[in-house]
Design a protein around this motif. Structure first.
Motif, PDB file in Angstrom:
ATOM      1  N   TYR A  68      41.683  18.026   9.026  1.00 43.57           N
ATOM      2  CA  TYR A  68      41.952  18.680  10.188  1.00 43.57           C
ATOM      3  C   TYR A  68      41.385  17.679  11.404  1.00 43.57           C
ATOM      4  O   TYR A  68      40.373  16.858  10.902  1.00 43.57           O
TER       5      TYR A  68
ATOM      6  N   TYR B 123      39.142  22.121  13.548  1.00 43.22           N
ATOM      7  CA  TYR B 123      38.378  22.973  12.711  1.00 43.22           C
ATOM      8  C   TYR B 123      37.206  23.503  13.093  1.00 43.22           C
ATOM      9  O   TYR B 123      37.110  24.692  12.777  1.00 43.22           O
TER      10      TYR B 123
ATOM     11  N   ILE C 207      38.259  27.104  14.835  1.00 47.09           N
ATOM     12  CA  ILE C 207      38.689  27.981  13.550  1.00 47.09           C
ATOM     13  C   ILE C 207      37.437  28.594  13.113  1.00 47.09           C
ATOM     14  O   ILE C 207      37.086  29.589  12.789  1.00 47.09           O
TER      15      ILE C 207
ATOM     16  N   GLU D  81      35.302  30.891  15.231  1.00 54.34           N
ATOM     17  CA  GLU D  81      35.702  31.848  15.368  1.00 54.34           C
ATOM     18  C   GLU D  81      35.658  32.991  14.069  1.00 54.34           C
ATOM     19  O   GLU D  81      35.278  34.010  14.323  1.00 54.34           O
ATOM     20  N   ASN D  82      35.692  32.459  13.028  1.00 60.35           N
ATOM     21  CA  ASN D  82      35.714  32.921  11.727  1.00 60.35           C
ATOM     22  C   ASN D  82      34.402  33.570  11.773  1.00 60.35           C
ATOM     23  O   ASN D  82      33.822  34.753  11.414  1.00 60.35           O
TER      24      ASN D  82
ATOM     25  N   LEU E 225      37.307  30.402   3.367  1.00 56.66           N
ATOM     26  CA  LEU E 225      37.792  30.369   4.651  1.00 56.66           C
ATOM     27  C   LEU E 225      36.824  29.153   5.422  1.00 56.66           C
ATOM     28  O   LEU E 225      35.877  28.961   4.936  1.00 56.66           O
ATOM     29  N   LEU E 226      37.372  28.969   6.506  1.00 57.61           N
ATOM     30  CA  LEU E 226      36.605  27.801   7.302  1.00 57.61           C
ATOM     31  C   LEU E 226      35.423  28.232   7.665  1.00 57.61           C
ATOM     32  O   LEU E 226      35.260  29.415   8.078  1.00 57.61           O
TER      33      LEU E 226
ATOM     34  N   ILE F  38      42.859  37.227  11.678  1.00 51.24           N
ATOM     35  CA  ILE F  38      41.564  37.729  11.701  1.00 51.24           C
ATOM     36  C   ILE F  38      41.157  38.328  13.120  1.00 51.24           C
ATOM     37  O   ILE F  38      41.512  37.452  14.167  1.00 51.24           O
ATOM     38  N   LEU F  39      40.772  39.569  13.390  1.00 46.16           N
ATOM     39  CA  LEU F  39      40.422  39.931  14.705  1.00 46.16           C
ATOM     40  C   LEU F  39      39.051  39.848  14.963  1.00 46.16           C
ATOM     41  O   LEU F  39      38.133  39.927  13.768  1.00 46.16           O
TER      42      LEU F  39
ATOM     43  N   ASN G 242      42.608  35.785  16.209  1.00 46.50           N
ATOM     44  CA  ASN G 242      42.728  34.187  15.960  1.00 46.50           C
ATOM     45  C   ASN G 242      43.984  33.763  15.474  1.00 46.50           C
ATOM     46  O   ASN G 242      44.338  33.973  14.350  1.00 46.50           O
TER      47      ASN G 242
ATOM     48  N   MET H 198      45.218  30.747  15.604  1.00 44.64           N
ATOM     49  CA  MET H 198      45.403  29.464  15.280  1.00 44.64           C
ATOM     50  C   MET H 198      45.005  29.441  13.828  1.00 44.64           C
ATOM     51  O   MET H 198      45.375  28.304  13.289  1.00 44.64           O
ATOM     52  N   GLY H 199      44.133  30.127  13.234  1.00 44.80           N
ATOM     53  CA  GLY H 199      44.113  30.246  12.016  1.00 44.80           C
ATOM     54  C   GLY H 199      44.411  31.403  11.157  1.00 44.80           C
ATOM     55  O   GLY H 199      43.623  32.056  10.604  1.00 44.80           O
TER      56      GLY H 199
ATOM     57  N   LYS I 293      45.350  31.563   1.638  1.00 45.05           N
ATOM     58  CA  LYS I 293      44.782  30.442   2.444  1.00 45.05           C
ATOM     59  C   LYS I 293      44.681  30.698   3.981  1.00 45.05           C
ATOM     60  O   LYS I 293      45.540  31.359   4.260  1.00 45.05           O
ATOM     61  N   GLN I 294      43.585  30.010   4.636  1.00 47.81           N
ATOM     62  CA  GLN I 294      43.649  30.142   6.024  1.00 47.81           C
ATOM     63  C   GLN I 294      44.382  28.828   6.275  1.00 47.81           C
ATOM     64  O   GLN I 294      44.017  27.774   6.145  1.00 47.81           O
ATOM     65  N   LEU I 295      45.184  29.004   7.105  1.00 47.63           N
ATOM     66  CA  LEU I 295      46.024  27.678   7.629  1.00 47.63           C
ATOM     67  C   LEU I 295      45.330  27.191   8.966  1.00 47.63           C
ATOM     68  O   LEU I 295      44.712  27.913   9.986  1.00 47.63           O
ATOM     69  N   VAL I 296      45.665  26.236   9.445  1.00 44.19           N
ATOM     70  CA  VAL I 296      45.019  25.475  10.631  1.00 44.19           C
ATOM     71  C   VAL I 296      46.477  24.994  11.494  1.00 44.19           C
ATOM     72  O   VAL I 296      46.956  24.134  10.749  1.00 44.19           O
ATOM     73  N   LEU I 297      46.913  25.831  12.205  1.00 44.21           N
ATOM     74  CA  LEU I 297      48.226  25.492  13.007  1.00 44.21           C
ATOM     75  C   LEU I 297      47.721  24.320  14.043  1.00 44.21           C
ATOM     76  O   LEU I 297      46.692  24.440  14.874  1.00 44.21           O
ATOM     77  N   THR I 298      48.451  23.300  14.100  1.00 47.86           N
ATOM     78  CA  THR I 298      48.586  22.394  15.236  1.00 47.86           C
ATOM     79  C   THR I 298      49.678  22.084  15.694  1.00 47.86           C
ATOM     80  O   THR I 298      50.932  22.657  15.371  1.00 47.86           O
TER      81      THR I 298
ATOM     82  N   THR J 204      42.385  30.638  19.372  1.00 47.81           N
ATOM     83  CA  THR J 204      41.496  31.261  18.574  1.00 47.81           C
ATOM     84  C   THR J 204      41.063  32.644  19.001  1.00 47.81           C
ATOM     85  O   THR J 204      40.587  33.406  18.402  1.00 47.81           O
ATOM     86  N   LYS J 205      41.380  32.960  20.519  1.00 40.87           N
ATOM     87  CA  LYS J 205      41.030  33.984  21.098  1.00 40.87           C
ATOM     88  C   LYS J 205      42.165  34.417  21.930  1.00 40.87           C
ATOM     89  O   LYS J 205      42.109  34.865  22.798  1.00 40.87           O
TER      90      LYS J 205
END
Lengths: 92, 148
Positions: free
Chosen positions: A43, A48, A51, A54-55, B25-26, B95-96, B109, B111-112, B124-129, B135-136
């Motif tokens: 990433y 990275y 996210i 935020e997690n 998770l990240l 995820i809220l 979120n 984005m993830g 899996k948690q994705l990372v969207l690009t 994320t908010k």
């Protein structure tokens, strides 16, 4: 931190199965190619971090009043039978 | 499997209902197993409870409820990572973040997102690009709060 000097198209190996290639250099921008097993996430750090942060925020225990407020959130309408039943119930 | 949880005390779940997150998770890369639990009061959100850490439970929801146009492109390596044979069988939750004091503080979120493969119980948690998703994302926008 290990600092290596590389020329375009030269490769750095990390362990046995991660390859970092300098693809192109233009001004202050470097294009990097990364070959890694699918099990390893690759990433941009800022994405990275966003996210990840935020997690961590989301993992905090919420207030009960906020959870009650959240009950007002709309349930998505799906073709799912169970949901359909719920929707028709709501209309009655 | 018995799971000790802060919110729901000691619960018993079927082993086959446990989702494996091989990468965690990240920010929580040691958390490899979660279960999805319904909210005791019902409602549109659920809990993603860690099997290992009693106090770790995320609030998750189907993004279609507040963002019907939400679109997740799953990349090929991500499809492989969760052993997805048929993309149709996967489902996505986000995820809220439920902090603050008003409903306008509740964000999602986008984005993830989390993608689940119920056939193999892998997630899996994705990372969207390359998307505008952040994320908010406010969950209660004016439109979703006051449906016409």
């Amino acid at each position: 931190m290990l600092v290596l000097t590389r020329q375009v198209n030269e490769i750095i190996m990390i362990g046995d199965n991660i390859e970092i290639t300098v693809v192109a250099v233009k001004g202050d921008k470097v294009k990097i190619g990364i070959k890694a097993p699918t099990s390893i996430g690759v990433y941009r750090k800022e994405v990275y971090d966003a996210i990840r942060e935020e997690n961590i925020r989301a993992a905090a225990a919420p207030k009960e009043s906020m959870l009650d407020a959240l009950l007002k959130l709309k349930v998505p309408i799906k073709k799912d039978d169970k949901k359909k039943k719920k929707d028709s119930d709501a209309k009655v | 499997m018995k799971i000790n949880t802060t919110r729901f005390q000691l619960i018993e779940v079927d082993d086959k209902d446990v989702y494996a997150f091989p990468e965690g998770l990240l920010g929580f890369d040691q958390e490899k197993q979660f279960v999805i639990l319904n909210n005791p009061k019902g409602g549109p959100f659920m809990w993603l409870q860690s099997c290992a850490t009693p106090s770790l439970a995320f609030i998750v929801a189907d993004p279609m409820g507040f963002r019907p146009d939400y679109n997740v492109q799953i990349k090929e390596d991500e499809v492989k990572a969760i052993g997805l044979a048929n993309p149709e069988s996967a489902f996505v939750m986000v995820i809220l973040t439920v902090l603050g004091d008003t409903i306008n503080d509740i964000t999602a979120n986008l984005m993830g997102p989390l993608v689940f493969n119920p056939d193999k119980m892998l997630a899996k948690q994705l990372v969207l690009t390359g998307t505008d998703y952040g994320t908010k994302h406010p969950v209660f926008s004016e439109t979703s709060q006051n449906p016409v």
